[in-house]
Motif scaffolding. Structure first.
Motif, PDB file in Angstrom:
ATOM      1  N   ALA A   7     -41.527 -15.082  53.545  1.00  0.00           N
ATOM      2  CA  ALA A   7     -42.325 -14.085  52.828  1.00  0.00           C
ATOM      3  C   ALA A   7     -41.982 -12.659  53.256  1.00  0.00           C
ATOM      4  N   TYR A  10     -39.213  -7.608  46.978  1.00  0.00           N
ATOM      5  CA  TYR A  10     -40.107  -7.243  45.864  1.00  0.00           C
ATOM      6  C   TYR A  10     -40.309  -5.731  45.850  1.00  0.00           C
ATOM      7  N   SER A  34     -41.107 -10.024  50.555  1.00  0.00           N
ATOM      8  CA  SER A  34     -41.858  -8.770  50.388  1.00  0.00           C
ATOM      9  C   SER A  34     -40.905  -7.588  50.333  1.00  0.00           C
ATOM     10  N   GLN A  37     -46.496 -17.899  44.508  1.00  0.00           N
ATOM     11  CA  GLN A  37     -45.463 -16.862  44.419  1.00  0.00           C
ATOM     12  C   GLN A  37     -44.343 -17.313  43.490  1.00  0.00           C
ATOM     13  N   GLN A  40     -48.876 -14.032  52.526  1.00  0.00           N
ATOM     14  CA  GLN A  40     -48.135 -15.159  53.105  1.00  0.00           C
ATOM     15  C   GLN A  40     -47.386 -14.756  54.366  1.00  0.00           C
ATOM     16  N   ALA A  70     -37.868 -17.277  45.963  1.00  0.00           N
ATOM     17  CA  ALA A  70     -39.180 -17.905  45.794  1.00  0.00           C
ATOM     18  C   ALA A  70     -39.019 -19.398  45.531  1.00  0.00           C
ATOM     19  N   LEU A 130     -49.051 -11.613  47.002  1.00  0.00           N
ATOM     20  CA  LEU A 130     -49.106 -12.939  47.621  1.00  0.00           C
ATOM     21  C   LEU A 130     -48.143 -13.035  48.794  1.00  0.00           C
ATOM     22  N   ALA A 131     -46.965 -12.438  48.624  1.00  0.00           N
ATOM     23  CA  ALA A 131     -45.977 -12.490  49.708  1.00  0.00           C
ATOM     24  C   ALA A 131     -46.508 -11.764  50.936  1.00  0.00           C
ATOM     25  N   THR A 143     -49.672 -20.214  48.830  1.00  0.00           N
ATOM     26  CA  THR A 143     -49.180 -18.902  48.375  1.00  0.00           C
ATOM     27  C   THR A 143     -47.704 -18.976  48.012  1.00  0.00           C
ATOM     28  N   ALA A 179     -46.896 -11.209  42.802  1.00  0.00           N
ATOM     29  CA  ALA A 179     -46.042 -11.957  43.715  1.00  0.00           C
ATOM     30  C   ALA A 179     -45.873 -11.183  45.018  1.00  0.00           C
ATOM     31  N   VAL A 219     -43.283 -15.228  40.206  1.00  0.00           N
ATOM     32  CA  VAL A 219     -41.933 -14.685  40.035  1.00  0.00           C
ATOM     33  C   VAL A 219     -41.235 -15.395  38.890  1.00  0.00           C
ATOM     34  N   ALA A 233     -54.080 -15.951  41.376  1.00  0.00           N
ATOM     35  CA  ALA A 233     -53.446 -15.599  42.647  1.00  0.00           C
ATOM     36  C   ALA A 233     -54.457 -15.699  43.794  1.00  0.00           C
TER      37      ALA A 233
END
Lengths: 660, 369
Positions: free
Chosen positions: A130, A137, A134, A46, A20, A104, A16-17, A42, A13, A50, B14
């Motif tokens: 995002a 995360y 990020s 995500q 994104q 998310a 991807l963030a 994305t 995730a 998540v 992904a």
């Protein structure tokens, strides 16, 4: 496998963030549809990852997998299933995972339902979303990872903090987080507008419902938290002005202001720059709340564990986002298109007054929260800012606000007629004055301001009723027409009335509870009788009981009113073996909106027990108010109509002035 | 292996999420625009007007206003046609294909523990079947859980109590012995076990509470060796050495020749000066000779600590104070000796006779003045 998959999903995730937060921006710059659409897929992926990560943690807690440190530290195999699940966010790591899951979720909703947004706006919004994701995360993975393992797992966990083993934990944090994090959408929209340098009707059309959703959840979350504190902590208090409560109140105040200014923007295309600033401030205050609660700056039931690296990390995130967004605002705000014009006496004018009062109130709370912290840190001087400070500052501001509330919805857009509105509010005013007189006659003791405040509450409710009566033409028109008009009336108008009436209801509850609350504190033996507010409360005896993961001492009280037996109340004291701590479970007897409240203290060797009994008149109205407000919000949200503020045709030329 | 397979699948999913929109050739799709919003608003005014919700003049005013905004919006609508930029799309694809797995593995590897299996409760309860050694602590926890649910299981308490005591969890052991007494009934042994646990919890001091338990045990069975031994110890700790010696001598007289506790009682007897060396069996002497230096020190230190604790509770004992000070001096802890003599002076200050005795004693130890 569940644990490691959940961990890896969280890492993915983050990956991807990161994509994104960069690719869609490049796409928007190049005007490339495919690159911009990366944001959408994305964001959805995500959410998927998540979500999977969160579900994995829930499963670990349900299975009592103590090879996961987070589960070991906060769970116990004998805990009831509900608390195994709620225990997931009853700790720092898990609650942060819930936080990003909700973030998310909102990102995913924008991606899924944002078809009517201009493509580049959507790309920008999701990219900003995002960035926030990020940062959080990384924060979770580096400083508060819920998936860390223990190589040789212990057989039993350390159990959840007993105070949190309550149904309140199932409701309060998710609601509050939906509120806090929901404001990230309006923040992302604001930043996107600043980056694009344009702000249009589609922007306003989108921001208000999101703000409204966040506001509804935040309102319910705060009310729920307050009710939980009221019945669980055993002191019968429902608001302590403690920094953690303030941390949730501040976004609520600025969020309420945002809601009203977004209204002006949506209907009248004015107040644009101000709305953007409020969006930024509201989410910044949410972040500040997260920092205050999560960093360990404040010790409370919410600060599960203190770890300096976490504090520094969140502070860094805070500076980055608040500083960055405000700098962007300062740089770009002037380039935005200016909005419409309106007269000071108008619906818009009333909403500006509302914004002014709410933001000043918010600033007061911010000052009251941060000043003691700053003093402690800089001057090593401990102080607490409590009710007296807020009574002198916050209360007058809110009194002014409440006085103005009934006028707002009755004023016309663009130019209003204050005199006319005052005449129409005469009935509500008279009702308020009658209430003051009655309260004065009835009340014995207490502050002289109390009856006045009750009158104010009645005036606010009366104002809301008057608004509905005016719009439907009740009294003037035949009943069938009234019914037709009521059905055809926009649901947002009903929503406004309910939300404003909720304010009045809450005010009456607060005033009654604080002024005429009576208490009885004593050590009672078996067959002792306590007399409070006309009730006879007799202690029948103490008994022991074994719960699933605690032992319980229950006191049985027979309550009678005027000699007639009414009910049996059984407050208890639970001691939890694993944590070696205990909680008090207060017993509540509800009569109308009032409550009788019994909580237990320590028992002594002779079988006597310390007992606190409170009678709290009208106390439930404190929470009915917010529930009404949230209900008004839901009504307004369900109103699918577009919003155009139709101005009344001008009767006379009035001087106009710029909105901003 | 399955785990890595799952990781690989997740990574592919992904990457696919990034590649999918890139692959769809960026055709302009329906998207919201400012103009669309105003057109919707105009349509709504017509609907409201038809439904009689707003009066005609209001509708007209609103229509004028929206039209004005519509014109302004249409004029400023960005006329840029969407372009497709192959170079950047490739870059994004590479970013997803290479960057995503790299970032994921780079972050996961130092944090995760891919080699650890899940270990849910159900699996753990199957116990050794899963090849996991059950530690003593885990067993204790299981028994405790069982007893939490069935608190009247006297046998369980009986089993648990000595284990807890051995693990050094004396307070828990005291509780377990009490429960054992409640559910198994009175017995001299249980009473004296409880007393032992209480004094262990008090750091070896036979407290009033513990002494009461031993006395009850003795009442149930006058010959209970543990009760008698501890009652002797209590007498010693109270400074009644002769009483202690009498109790222990009687105990030895009745003891069977092969009783495992004989040596302990004999050495205690020597300590209070009531026993003569021959009273010690040959083995004991051998044992104490074999005792490592460290063990002996620990033994001495334990005795000194007990003495200090007792004197804190009851400070009238001048001899006791002098013994404590001497012991500290022997152990080379002059600071503690000075501290103890100061405490002693304070404790007996109210009694001139005792104070004189104390000062004389201290003088002979070289601490006078």
């Amino acid at each position: 496998m569940i644990a490691e998959s959940g961990h890896y999903a969280l890492v993915l995730a983050l990956g991807l963030a990161l994509i994104q937060s960069i690719v869609p921006l490049i796409g928007a710059r190049l005007n490339d549809v495919a690159l911009m659409n990366v944001a959408r897929s994305t964001a959805l992926a995500q959410l998927l990852f998540v979500g999977a990560s969160f579900v994995a943690l829930v499963m670990l807690h349900v299975n009592s997998d103590f090879s996961v440190a987070n589960v070991y530290e906060n769970s116990h195999s004998m805990k009831p299933l509900l608390y195994k699940i709620t225990g997931v966010w009853g700790n720092h790591e898990g609650s942060m995972l819930l936080w990003v899951s909700i973030l998310a979720l909102f990102g995913g909703l924008v991606a899924a339902f944002g078809n009517n947004l201009p493509l580049s706006l959507r790309a920008h919004v999701l990219a900003v979303q995002a960035w926030v994701a990020s940062a959080f995360y990384l924060f979770i993975l580096v400083t508060s990872n819920p998936f860390l393992r223990i190589a040789s797992p212990p057989i039993e966990g350390r159990d959840l903090n007993p105070v949190l083993q309550d149904i309140g934990l199932a409701v309060h944090p998710p609601m509050l987080y939906l509120g806090y994090v929901g404001f990230s959408i309006s923040f992302s929209f604001a930043i996107a507008a600043l980056m694009e340098g344009r702000i249009d009707a589609a922007w306003a059309r989108w921001v208000r419902p999101w703000t409204l959703v966040a506001w509804i959840f935040l309102t319910l979350g705060i009310a729920m938290g307050s009710y939980w504190a009221y019945y669980e902590l055993g002191w019968g208090g429902w608001w302590f002005w403690d920094p953690v409560e303030n941390a949730s109140l501040m976004p609520w105040l600025s969020g309420t202001a945002l809601l009203h200014s977004a209204l002006v923007m949506e209907k009248r295309n004015a107040l644009k720059v101000w709305t953007i600033l409020l969006s930024i401030l509201t989410f910044s205050l949410s972040l500040l709340g997260t920092f205050l609660v999560r960093s360990g700056v404040i010790t409370s039931v919410h600060a599960f564990a203190t770890d300096p690296t976490r504090g520094v990390f969140i502070l860094l995130i805070l500076c980055l986002f608040i500083g960055g967004s405000l700098a962007l605002f300062a740089g770009r705000a002037t380039s935005l298109k200016q909005g419409g014009l309106f007269a000071p006496i108008s619906r818009e004018g009333a909403l500006v007054l509302n914004n002014l009062l709410l933001t000043v109130a918010c600033a007061v709370v911010l000052f009251g929260t941060l000043y003691p912290l700053a003093m402690e840190m800089l001057a090593d001087f401990k102080m607490s800012v409590g009710a007296p400070f807020y009574n002198l500052t916050f209360a007058p501001l809110f009194t002014l606000l409440l006085l103005a509330v009934p006028f707002g919805p009755m004023l016309a857009w663009k130019r209003g007629d204050l005199l006319g509105v005052t005449q129409r509010l005469l009935a509500a005013g008279v009702a308020g004055l009658v209430a003051v007189a009655i309260a004065w006659g009835w009340a014995s003791g207490g502050s002289t301001l109390a009856p006045l405040a009750i009158g104010l509450g009645i005036f606010v409710i009366g104002g809301a009723v008057t608004d509905i009566v005016e719009r439907t033409g009740l009294v003037r028109l035949p009943f069938a027409t009234v019914l037709h008009r009521a059905r055809g009336m926009p649901r947002s108008a009903w929503g406004t009335a309910f939300a404003h009436a909720g304010l009045g209801v809450a005010l009456i509850g607060i005033v009654c509870e604080t002024t005429w609350n009576s208490e009885y504190i004593a050590t009672m033996k078996q067959n002792d009788v306590a007399q409070i507010a006309g009730f006879d409360v007799k202690l029948d005896g103490l008994l022991q009981r074994q719960g699933p993961n605690y032992r319980e001492m229950i006191a049985e009280f027979n309550v009678s009113l005027d000699g007639k037996p009414l009910s049996v109340m059984t407050p208890s004291k639970r001691s939890f073996t694993t944590r070696g701590s205990s909680t008090t479970e207060a017993a509540l007897l509800t009569r109308g909106a009032s409550q009788l409240y019994i909580s237990l203290g320590e028992a002594n060797a002779e079988g006597a027990i310390a007992v606190r009994i409170y009678y709290k008149p009208m106390v439930l109205m404190i929470w009915w108010g917010p529930v009404l407000m949230a209900f008004g919000g839901v009504l307004s949200l369900s109103d699918r109509r577009l919003r155009v503020g139709a101005p009344k045709p001008a009767r006379a030329k009035q001087r106009l002035q710029p909105a901003e | 292996m399955t785990l890595w397979f799952v990781f690989a699948l997740m990574t592919v999913a992904a990457i696919f999420a990034v590649l999918w929109p890139l692959g769809r050739n960026g055709r302009a799709q329906d998207q919201g625009s400012e103009v669309a919003v105003y057109k919707d608003q105009l349509a709504e005014i017509e609907r409201d007007l038809a439904a009689g919700l707003i009066p005609a003049p209001d509708a007209e005013a609103a229509r004028v206003e929206i039209s004005r905004r519509l014109l302004a919006a249409a004029a400023s609508e960005p006329a840029m046609a969407p372009k497709s930029n192959l170079k950047w799309r490739r870059a994004a694809a590479v970013l997803a294909l290479a960057g995503l797995p790299l970032v994921a593995i780079g972050i996961y590897m130092p944090l995760g523990s891919p080699r650890l299996q899940d270990f849910p409760l159900a699996q753990r309860e199957r116990g050794s079947g899963s090849g996991v050694a059950q530690s003593l602590e885990n067993l204790v926890v299981q028994v405790q859980q069982h007893l939490e649910k069935n608190p009247t299981d006297g046998r369980g308490w009986n089993v648990l109590a000595p284990v807890l005591e051995r693990l050094g969890r004396f307070d828990d052991a005291v509780r377990a012995y009490r429960n054992s007494l409640t559910y198994n009934g009175e017995s001299a042994e249980r009473r004296s076990d409880l007393g032992e646990a209480i004094s262990a919890a008090a750091g070896g001091v036979v407290t009033v509470e513990a002494k009461a338990e031993f006395e009850r045990a003795q009442a149930l069975n006058a010959d209970d060796p543990k009760a008698n031994y501890f009652l002797g110890l209590a007498a010693e700790q109270d400074g009644r050495k002769d009483d202690a010696a009498t109790i222990w001598r009687a105990l030895l007289a009745k003891a069977p020749a092969d009783a495992p506790w004989r040596a302990l009682v004999q050495s205690s007897l020597v300590r209070v000066g009531g026993g003569t060396m021959p009273a010690l069996s040959d083995e004991t002497i051998a044992a104490s000779k074999d005792m490592a230096e460290g063990d002996r020190n620990a033994m001495v230190r334990g005795m000194v600590d007990r003495l200090a604790t007792r004197l804190k509770q009851n400070g009238d004992d001048v001899d006791g104070w002098l013994r404590l000070v001497r012991a500290y001096l022997v152990m080379g802890e002059r600071d503690k000796a000075m501290g103890a003599s100061a405490d002693a002076r304070q404790a007996v200050a109210s009694d001139a006779e005792r104070l004189r005795q104390l000062n004389e004693g201290l003088m002979t130890l070289g601490l006078g003045g």
